[in-house]
Design a protein around this motif. Structure first.
Motif, short mmCIF file in Angstrom:
data_model
loop_
_atom_site.label_atom_id
_atom_site.label_comp_id
_atom_site.label_asym_id
_atom_site.label_seq_id
_atom_site.Cartn_x
_atom_site.Cartn_y
_atom_site.Cartn_z
N THR A 6 0.84 -1.20 0.00
CA THR A 6 0.00 0.00 0.00
C THR A 6 0.87 1.25 0.00
O THR A 6 2.01 1.21 0.47
N VAL A 7 0.32 2.33 -0.50
CA VAL A 7 1.01 3.61 -0.46
C VAL A 7 0.57 4.43 0.75
O VAL A 7 1.17 5.44 1.07
N HIS A 8 -0.49 4.00 1.42
CA HIS A 8 -1.00 4.70 2.59
C HIS A 8 -0.01 4.58 3.74
O HIS A 8 0.58 3.53 3.94
N ARG A 9 0.14 5.65 4.51
CA ARG A 9 1.05 5.62 5.63
C ARG A 9 0.44 6.23 6.88
O ARG A 9 1.13 6.82 7.69
N SER A 10 -0.87 6.05 7.05
CA SER A 10 -1.47 6.48 8.31
C SER A 10 -0.92 5.59 9.42
O SER A 10 -0.31 4.55 9.16
N ASP A 11 -1.10 5.99 10.64
CA ASP A 11 -0.53 5.23 11.76
C ASP A 11 -1.06 3.81 11.84
O ASP A 11 -0.41 2.94 12.42
N ASN A 12 -2.23 3.58 11.29
CA ASN A 12 -2.82 2.24 11.36
C ASN A 12 -2.87 1.53 10.00
O ASN A 12 -3.65 0.60 9.82
N PHE A 13 -1.99 1.91 9.07
CA PHE A 13 -2.04 1.29 7.75
C PHE A 13 -1.70 -0.19 7.79
O PHE A 13 -2.08 -0.94 6.91
N ASP A 14 -1.00 -0.63 8.84
CA ASP A 14 -0.52 -2.01 8.89
C ASP A 14 -1.17 -2.86 9.97
O ASP A 14 -0.75 -3.98 10.23
#
Length: 104
Positions: A64-72
């Motif tokens: 994913t390209v998302h990097r919010s604190d909960n992306f993983d």
């Protein structure tokens, strides 16, 4: 799948931390509390050696390209952001209570 695995591992360690607090509060200090403390400390060392990130985070980042604190991980964003601080404090208090029980 990685988010789910990460969340399950997180739940396991939250239970370990909760057990340390429980054992200290209810004077149930035995071998299992030392195993829980050891596992949580080991996880902390792994996080420290990996710049504060779970070993699954770079794997999840590949997808994913998302990097919010909960992306993983399947957590609320604010909890993912403050997770380490919250549970380090709770764990530390639990260990202090366990040590106080042993000294009493």
């Amino acid at each position: 799948m990685i988010k789910l695995l990460h969340a399950l591992i997180w739940v396991f360690f939250v239970f370990m931390i909760g057990y340390v607090v429980y054992a200290g509060l209810f004077d149930e200090v035995g071998v299992f509390v030392w195993v829980a403390i050891g596992l949580v400390i080991l996880e902390g060392v792994i996080l420290l050696m990996n710049e504060g990130k779970c070993l699954l985070t770079p794997i999840a980042a590949r997808y994913t390209v998302h990097r919010s604190d909960n992306f993983d991980i399947f957590l609320l964003n604010w909890l993912a952001r403050h997770n380490k601080v919250i549970f380090t404090i709770v764990f530390s208090l639990g260990v202090v209570i366990v040590i106080c029980r042993l000294l009493a």
